[in-house]
Scaffold this active site. Structure first.
Site, mmCIF file in Angstrom:
data_model
loop_
_atom_site.group_PDB
_atom_site.id
_atom_site.type_symbol
_atom_site.label_atom_id
_atom_site.label_comp_id
_atom_site.label_asym_id
_atom_site.label_seq_id
_atom_site.Cartn_x
_atom_site.Cartn_y
_atom_site.Cartn_z
ATOM 1 N N LYS A 85 75.302 34.940 -113.083
ATOM 2 C CA LYS A 85 74.950 36.373 -113.324
ATOM 3 C C LYS A 85 73.996 36.241 -114.620
ATOM 4 O O LYS A 85 74.646 36.866 -115.517
ATOM 5 C CB LYS A 85 76.116 37.487 -113.310
ATOM 6 C CG LYS A 85 76.524 37.397 -111.750
ATOM 7 C CD LYS A 85 77.681 38.451 -111.759
ATOM 8 C CE LYS A 85 78.542 38.571 -110.373
ATOM 9 N NZ LYS A 85 79.687 39.241 -110.534
ATOM 10 N N LYS A 105 82.537 31.624 -100.727
ATOM 11 C CA LYS A 105 82.828 33.115 -101.091
ATOM 12 C C LYS A 105 83.317 33.790 -99.858
ATOM 13 O O LYS A 105 83.112 33.058 -98.616
ATOM 14 C CB LYS A 105 81.770 33.866 -101.803
ATOM 15 C CG LYS A 105 81.817 33.308 -103.247
ATOM 16 C CD LYS A 105 80.665 33.594 -104.275
ATOM 17 C CE LYS A 105 80.916 35.127 -104.534
ATOM 18 N NZ LYS A 105 82.021 35.495 -105.219
ATOM 19 N N ASP A 155 90.390 36.324 -106.451
ATOM 20 C CA ASP A 155 89.523 37.139 -106.503
ATOM 21 C C ASP A 155 90.173 38.732 -106.196
ATOM 22 O O ASP A 155 90.858 38.883 -105.311
ATOM 23 C CB ASP A 155 88.501 37.468 -105.310
ATOM 24 C CG ASP A 155 87.316 38.428 -105.555
ATOM 25 O OD1 ASP A 155 86.995 38.568 -106.476
ATOM 26 O OD2 ASP A 155 87.064 39.124 -104.620
#
Length: 348
Positions: A200, A232, A282
């Site tokens: 990011k 992911k 996560d």
């Protein structure tokens, strides 16, 4: 922060490298004059300051920090060209005599961790139409206090003021990332966990921003989509399951490290059975993270992501993960306030 025992800064004279030359190639002549690759000759008025590249010694310093000098030069060009927009710095040209020379001090306005000093020098070397001298008072990764001088540059005043904002934009941005990273590194101090970044990042500035993370005491995750795999949720949906996605990546790219994201404890064992190198937990709570650490029992590295803040970082580290992934290091870090203070001087 520098200590009283730190040796005083010594001036370093930087020459200009003709654009297109690379470190190790000897320029025909220093500065923009006879023999300069920009073709200006002795006609200073005809010189385009954007046509000269980096000093070889500066390029070596950038490379030593893990940065590509050519990419840094490209970023510097883009920043300066954006600021000039095919024109000139009208304010500076109107108010500063052409022959004036000055020293500018880059000064910290607030406490933080510095990154990007050599990048700022690269910007100035793109702008400067004459050789310039720098005094490096601190190094990237140093912690500084308000009022501390970081870097001093002596050159033509017009060039210094024209390059000021472009140099500061990059220096403040990278120092802000280093400062944010240092806060996380401090929060994890004494544990085995390390803070690391994500993809990011600002388009075009990834290598610089990830360098700033290293300056702040963090470590880098993958630099691109090609140097490691990260499976992911959307990959899992497309492949039909976590283990299936992992297996397909292994078959297609057997030599690539593979990290798998899981959001439930029951997904961990199948991924371990396939041979995952690293598992990303996560949005686990610290309690669930501790369960995952016990379940994995050292068979793979573990990384926490999501629901993380400086106030909870220690809890995740104490749970036993190897990394905490923090996208905010690069996508949300405020700048470190740094300014340029001019000291007018006369050239002998």
């Amino acid at each position: 922060m520098t200590s009283p025992d730190t040796p005083p800064a010594r001036p370093v004279e930087l020459t200009l490298l003709p654009l297109g030359a690379r470190p190790g190639e000897e320029p025909a002549a220093g500065g923009c004059g006879a023999g300069c690759g920009c073709g200006a000759g002795d006609e200073a008025a005809a010189h385009d300051p954007l046509e000269c590249g980096l000093d070889p010694d500066l390029a070596d310093l950038l490379a030593a920090g893990g940065l590509d000098p050519v990419h840094v030069e490209d970023v510097a060009h883009l920043a300066v060209e954006e600021d000039l927009d095919n024109g000139v710095d009208v304010t500076t040209v109107a108010t500063v005599p052409e022959e004036a020379v000055a020293t500018g001090d880059f000064v910290a306005r607030q406490a933080g961790t510095v990154a990007g000093l050599h990048v700022a020098e690269a910007v100035l070397s793109i702008v400067c139409t004459d050789e310039f001298e720098v005094e490096r008072h601190v190094a990237d990764g140093d912690r500084v206090v308000p009022g501390q001088v970081l870097l001093s540059v002596t050159t033509r005043t017009r060039d210094l003021l024209t390059g000021e904002r472009s140099a500061l934009n990059l220096l403040c941005r990278l120092s802000g990332i280093a400062t944010a990273t240092a806060a996380w590194a401090d929060a994890l101090a004494g544990t085995s966990a390390r803070v690391r970044d994500t993809r990011k990042t600002t388009p075009g500035l990834r290598s610089l921003e990830k360098y700033a993370v290293r300056c702040g005491g963090g470590v880098n995750h993958r630099m691109s989509l090609s140097d490691a795999a990260l499976i992911k949720d959307n990959h899992v949906i497309a492949a039909g399951g976590v283990a299936e996605a992992f297996r397909k990546v292994r078959e297609e790219f057997p030599g690539v490290p593979v990290e798998v994201e899981v959001d439930r404890l029951d997904q961990i064992e199948p991924v371990l059975a396939e041979g995952a190198d690293l598992i990303l937990l996560d949005n686990f709570t610290p309690e669930a993270t501790a369960e995952a650490v016990a379940l994995v029992a050292g068979r793979a590295a573990l990384e926490s992501s999501g629901r993380l803040g400086l106030d909870t970082a220690r809890a995740y580290a104490d749970a036993g993960v190897d990394y905490v992934a923090v996208g905010a290091l690069t996508h949300s870090a405020p700048i470190l306030d740094i300014g340029l203070d001019l000291r007018p001087e006369r050239r002998d």
